[in-house]
Design an enzyme around this catalytic site. Structure first.
Site, PDB file in Angstrom:
ATOM      1  N   GLU A  91      -6.844   4.281   8.061  1.00  9.21           N
ATOM      2  CA  GLU A  91      -6.672   5.720   7.791  1.00  9.21           C
ATOM      3  C   GLU A  91      -7.943   6.303   7.186  1.00  9.21           C
ATOM      4  O   GLU A  91      -8.309   7.452   7.457  1.00  9.21           O
ATOM      5  CB  GLU A  91      -5.452   5.943   6.881  1.00  9.21           C
ATOM      6  N   SER A 127       3.577  -2.303  10.293  1.00  7.79           N
ATOM      7  CA  SER A 127       5.036  -2.249  10.491  1.00  7.79           C
ATOM      8  C   SER A 127       5.740  -3.534  10.082  1.00  7.79           C
ATOM      9  O   SER A 127       6.701  -3.969  10.721  1.00  7.79           O
ATOM     10  CB  SER A 127       5.360  -1.879  11.942  1.00  7.79           C
ATOM     11  N   LYS A 160       0.112   4.223  -0.201  1.00  3.88           N
ATOM     12  CA  LYS A 160      -0.567   5.384   0.398  1.00  3.88           C
ATOM     13  C   LYS A 160      -0.389   6.610  -0.516  1.00  3.88           C
ATOM     14  O   LYS A 160      -0.326   6.450  -1.722  1.00  3.88           O
ATOM     15  CB  LYS A 160      -0.051   5.635   1.808  1.00  3.88           C
ATOM     16  N   HIS A 204      -9.486   0.739   5.040  1.00  5.85           N
ATOM     17  CA  HIS A 204      -8.203   0.960   5.718  1.00  5.85           C
ATOM     18  C   HIS A 204      -8.435   1.875   6.919  1.00  5.85           C
ATOM     19  O   HIS A 204      -9.264   2.782   6.873  1.00  5.85           O
ATOM     20  CB  HIS A 204      -7.201   1.592   4.746  1.00  5.85           C
ATOM     21  N   GLY A 217       2.474   1.998  10.820  1.00 10.45           N
ATOM     22  CA  GLY A 217       3.383   3.139  10.685  1.00 10.45           C
ATOM     23  C   GLY A 217       4.104   3.524  11.967  1.00 10.45           C
ATOM     24  O   GLY A 217       4.705   4.595  12.041  1.00 10.45           O
ATOM     25  N   GLU A 225      -5.110  -5.452  10.626  1.00  9.41           N
ATOM     26  CA  GLU A 225      -4.143  -4.376  10.829  1.00  9.41           C
ATOM     27  C   GLU A 225      -4.447  -3.638  12.131  1.00  9.41           C
ATOM     28  O   GLU A 225      -5.258  -2.689  12.128  1.00  9.41           O
ATOM     29  CB  GLU A 225      -4.223  -3.382   9.670  1.00  9.41           C
ATOM     30  N   ASN A 275       0.864  -1.184   0.000  1.00  8.45           N
ATOM     31  CA  ASN A 275       0.000   0.000   0.000  1.00  8.45           C
ATOM     32  C   ASN A 275       0.898   1.231   0.000  1.00  8.45           C
ATOM     33  O   ASN A 275       1.488   1.574   1.017  1.00  8.45           O
ATOM     34  CB  ASN A 275      -0.877  -0.027   1.271  1.00  8.45           C
TER      35      ASN A 275
HETATM   36  C1  PEP Z   1      -0.720  -0.011   6.001  1.00  4.80           C
HETATM   37  O1  PEP Z   1      -0.777   1.142   5.667  1.00  4.80           O
HETATM   38  O2  PEP Z   1      -1.615  -0.787   5.652  1.00  4.80           O
HETATM   39  C2  PEP Z   1       0.414  -0.457   6.818  1.00  4.80           C
HETATM   40  C3  PEP Z   1       0.376  -1.660   7.311  1.00  4.80           C
HETATM   41  O3  PEP Z   1       1.433   0.440   6.999  1.00  4.80           O
HETATM   42  P1  PEP Z   1       2.884   0.132   7.620  1.00  4.80           P
HETATM   43  O4  PEP Z   1       3.396  -1.127   7.003  1.00  4.80           O
HETATM   44  O5  PEP Z   1       3.715   1.323   7.248  1.00  4.80           O
HETATM   45  O6  PEP Z   1       2.713  -0.003   9.105  1.00  4.80           O
END
Ligand code: PEP
Length: 256
Positions: A99, A216, A11, A97, A175, A169, A9
């Site tokens: 976000e 992460s 983003k 997601h 992040g 997630e 992703n």
């Molecule tokens: C994500 O945005 O779905 C995500 C898992 O981000 P990150 O790997 O940066 O934690």
């Protein structure tokens, strides 16, 4: 058998040049990995670069996905993107997601409408669920995640559910550099998410749906997740923007 699937992703990152550079840097390795038939990979660039990424990956077996979509098919919805517009370039779409849920106030009801619409338009949804830090610290992850799964898949039949990819997630892991542990993520996926699918549909549906871990994930910690019996790959944010790192993560998806 559930084939592991690793999705990147991107983003709101890259530009037209760096998006193409990233695909070019990934292409040879990912094409070879995907050709084994033992792992799948998906790149999810921002909307404006879907066309370019789709053109650059055509014929490679590397999947392309959008990061969101609207549920209506056309009309006066300024700024939104319809599923059919995505289907011109991509076969996957990330839905719900955290976000989008947190920053853009997407509700469970909206997420459910988007999933119905994606499936009706032959897109493969990658449905995100996961709890905030406070819920995790209060030991209420199971109730939270089951609730999100129930709401997201409301009204779908068993065959439609089999076509979903679910990404667990935890919001506190996204992040932050603080990933869940492999066994911790496996327990939520196995007990809460597959448990919810078994309650609502059947053990066989619960056993067929592919469920990723996200939060992460890096080349260093991916093995911890991929060895878990209930985890079928990863949804990767930050680390998907670095070609070497993402290649290493995708390589880890191959059975040892
Ligand atoms: C994500 O945005 O779905 C995500 C898992 O981000 P990150 O790997 O940066 O934690």
């Amino acid at each position: 058998m559930r084939i592991p699937i690793i999705a990147g992703n991107w983003k709101m990152n890259t530009n037209l040049t760096s998006a193409a550079e990233l695909v070019n840097a990934l292409q040879t390795e990912l094409t070879a990995l995907v050709a084994t038939g033992k792992v799948q990979t998906v790149l999810c660039p921002p909307f404006p670069y879907l066309d370019r990424v789709s053109a650059l990956t055509r014929g490679t077996g590397i999947g392309v996905g959008a990061q969101d979509m609207y549920f209506e098919s056309k009309g006066a919805f300024t700024g939104e993107v319809a599923p059919s517009m995505i289907l011109d370039f991509a076969e996957y779409v990330i839905i719900g997601h955290s976000e989008r849920r947190q920053l853009f106030h997407e509700t469970d009801e909206l997420v459910n409408k988007k999933i119905h619409s994606a499936l009706a338009n032959n897109l493969k949804p990658i449905v995100c669920v996961g709890e905030p830090l406070e819920t995790y610290e209060n030991g209420e992850t199971d109730v939270w995640v089951r609730g999100q799964v129930h709401a997201a898949i409301k009204g779908l039949d068993a065959e439609q559910v089999r076509g979903l990819i679910i990404a667990y997630e935890p919001i506190w892991a996204i992040g932050t550099g603080k990933a869940a542990t492999g066994p911790g993520a496996n327990a939520v996926i196995g007990i809460s998410i597959r448990g919810a699918l078994a309650d609502l549909y059947s053990q066989s549906v619960a056993a067929d749906v592919r469920i990723q871990y996200g939060g992460s994930v890096t080349a260093k910690n991916i093995d911890e997740f991929i060895v878990q019996p209930d985890i079928d790959g990863a949804l990767v944010g930050g680390a998907s923007l670095k070609a070497d790192e993402f290649i290493a993560i995708c390589r880890a998806g191959l059975p040892k």
